[in-house]
Design a protein around this motif. Structure first.
Motif, PDB file in Angstrom:
ATOM      1  N   THR A 165       0.815  -1.222   0.000  1.00 35.70           N
ATOM      2  CA  THR A 165       0.000   0.000   0.000  1.00 35.70           C
ATOM      3  C   THR A 165       0.847   1.269   0.000  1.00 35.70           C
ATOM      4  N   GLU A 173      -6.234   2.197   0.476  1.00 29.09           N
ATOM      5  CA  GLU A 173      -5.732   1.191   1.416  1.00 29.09           C
ATOM      6  C   GLU A 173      -6.873   0.296   1.877  1.00 29.09           C
ATOM      7  N   GLN A 177      -7.409  -3.784   1.225  1.00 30.19           N
ATOM      8  CA  GLN A 177      -7.695  -4.762   2.269  1.00 30.19           C
ATOM      9  C   GLN A 177      -8.904  -5.615   1.901  1.00 30.19           C
ATOM     10  N   SER A 194       5.416  -5.947   5.602  1.00 29.35           N
ATOM     11  CA  SER A 194       5.034  -4.569   5.882  1.00 29.35           C
ATOM     12  C   SER A 194       5.658  -4.094   7.190  1.00 29.35           C
ATOM     13  N   ASP A 198      -0.767  -1.216  11.612  1.00 25.43           N
ATOM     14  CA  ASP A 198      -2.233  -1.176  11.562  1.00 25.43           C
ATOM     15  C   ASP A 198      -2.758  -2.035  10.420  1.00 25.43           C
ATOM     16  N   GLU A 199      -2.064  -1.986   9.292  1.00 20.78           N
ATOM     17  CA  GLU A 199      -2.479  -2.768   8.134  1.00 20.78           C
ATOM     18  C   GLU A 199      -2.415  -4.258   8.437  1.00 20.78           C
ATOM     19  N   ASP A 202      -5.113  -5.366  10.918  1.00 29.63           N
ATOM     20  CA  ASP A 202      -6.456  -5.449  10.338  1.00 29.63           C
ATOM     21  C   ASP A 202      -6.626  -6.667   9.441  1.00 29.63           C
ATOM     22  N   LEU A 203      -5.550  -7.123   8.799  1.00 31.62           N
ATOM     23  CA  LEU A 203      -5.672  -8.143   7.768  1.00 31.62           C
ATOM     24  C   LEU A 203      -5.285  -9.552   8.212  1.00 31.62           C
TER      25      LEU A 203
END
Length: 300
Positions: A165, A173, A177, A194, A198-199, A202-203
């Protein structure tokens, strides 16, 4: 969580003693890792930890100093077979500047053996990308979108995503997701490198943490939170018992002006704390799980 519908398809990505030295610099050291088919796996570490080196080794772009790696059982040094299974988004997208986005996607699609044009167009629409301009005129975010479409449009069984991203705005973004979850629901495997915690939070259901080229942890997010410290706010009607000597409790912080309120940090099981509070008139007990960022920092 295995999002592949419960099918046991073996390891999508597997490494054994995978090591890469650049002279005296150890970029990756004895990586033993297995990523299950159908999962979204987060690969964490700061810049220079060895994340991109790992992906380059999995793609056969560099040769290991020692060790082995496979993609769905295919040795990565069998490049022709392994690359048929893989879609890749590099950490630093470099495309042919003289080509348009459309020409770039057509070229990469032909190399991959053809694409589903309807699905490619759906990706372009959802990522709000006009591929008609030449690549040299595209912003960093739009070049990133071209790379994402190119990687996903063939519906590869394994997606190797290195900072996917980078350059995208928050709306895109979120769309990425959603696309990632849909890919995993179809049984595709996503290996997501990454440093954006936060990414990953969340995933991903499972994450691996790299530090200075070495894998220091592989666990689900829930397991990591159990390993990490939980913050607990306690309010009682009256005076609190002493908590400093309770196993697992640290950082006891009183609340000014309220002798019946305290904030504590608990590592491990909260059982000893709850036993100490048994019989105490507790008015409020609120817990706050550690964020992935807080957990990550404990390894550094």
């Amino acid at each position: 969580m295995d999002r592949s519908g419960g099918r046991d398809r073996g390891a999508a990505v597997a490494t054994h003693d995978l090591t890469k030295h650049y002279g005296a610099v150890v970029a990756l050291d004895s990586l033993d890792l297995e990523v299950r088919a159908g999962e979204i796996f987060g690969f964490l570490g700061p810049n220079g930890a060895g994340k991109s080196t790992t992906i380059r080794l999995l793609l056969g772009l560099v040769r290991p100093t020692r060790g082995t790696a496979t993609i769905l059982g295919v040795p990565v040094d069998d490049v022709a077979r392994a690359h048929r299974l893989v879609g890749y988004v590099p950490g630093d997208v470099a495309l042919w500047p003289q080509l348009t986005g459309t020409e770039t996607l057509e070229l990469l699609g032909n190399v991959a053996g053809g694409v589903d044009a309807a699905f490619r167009d759906e990706l372009l629409e959802r990522l709000q990308l006009d591929p008609s301009p030449r690549v040299r005129s595209l912003s960093k975010g739009n070049r990133q979108k071209v790379a994402l479409v190119a990687a996903m449009m063939t519906r590869p069984e394994v997606l190797l995503l290195d900072e996917p991203t980078a350059g995208l705005d928050p709306l895109m973004e979120a769309e990425f997701q959603l696309l990632a979850r849909e890919a995993a629901a179809r049984g595709q495997t996503l290996f997501l490198s990454s440093h954006i915690l936060d990414e990953v939070q969340d995933l991903c259901d499972r994450v691996g943490i790299l530090r200075a080229g070495r894998l220091v942890e592989v666990a689900t997010l829930n397991d990591l939170r159990r390993i990490g410290a939980t913050k607990v706010e306690i309010v009682v009607d009256g005076l609190l018992p002493t908590l400093d000597d309770v196993p697992g409790v640290s950082a006891v912080e009183t609340v000014a002006g309220n002798p019946g309120a305290v904030r504590v940090t608990v590592t491990g099981s909260p059982g000893p704390l709850l036993q100490r509070l048994a019989g105490v008139p507790v008015v409020r007990l609120r817990t706050e799980e550690p964020s992935l960022e807080e957990i990550f920092l404990t390894y550094y």
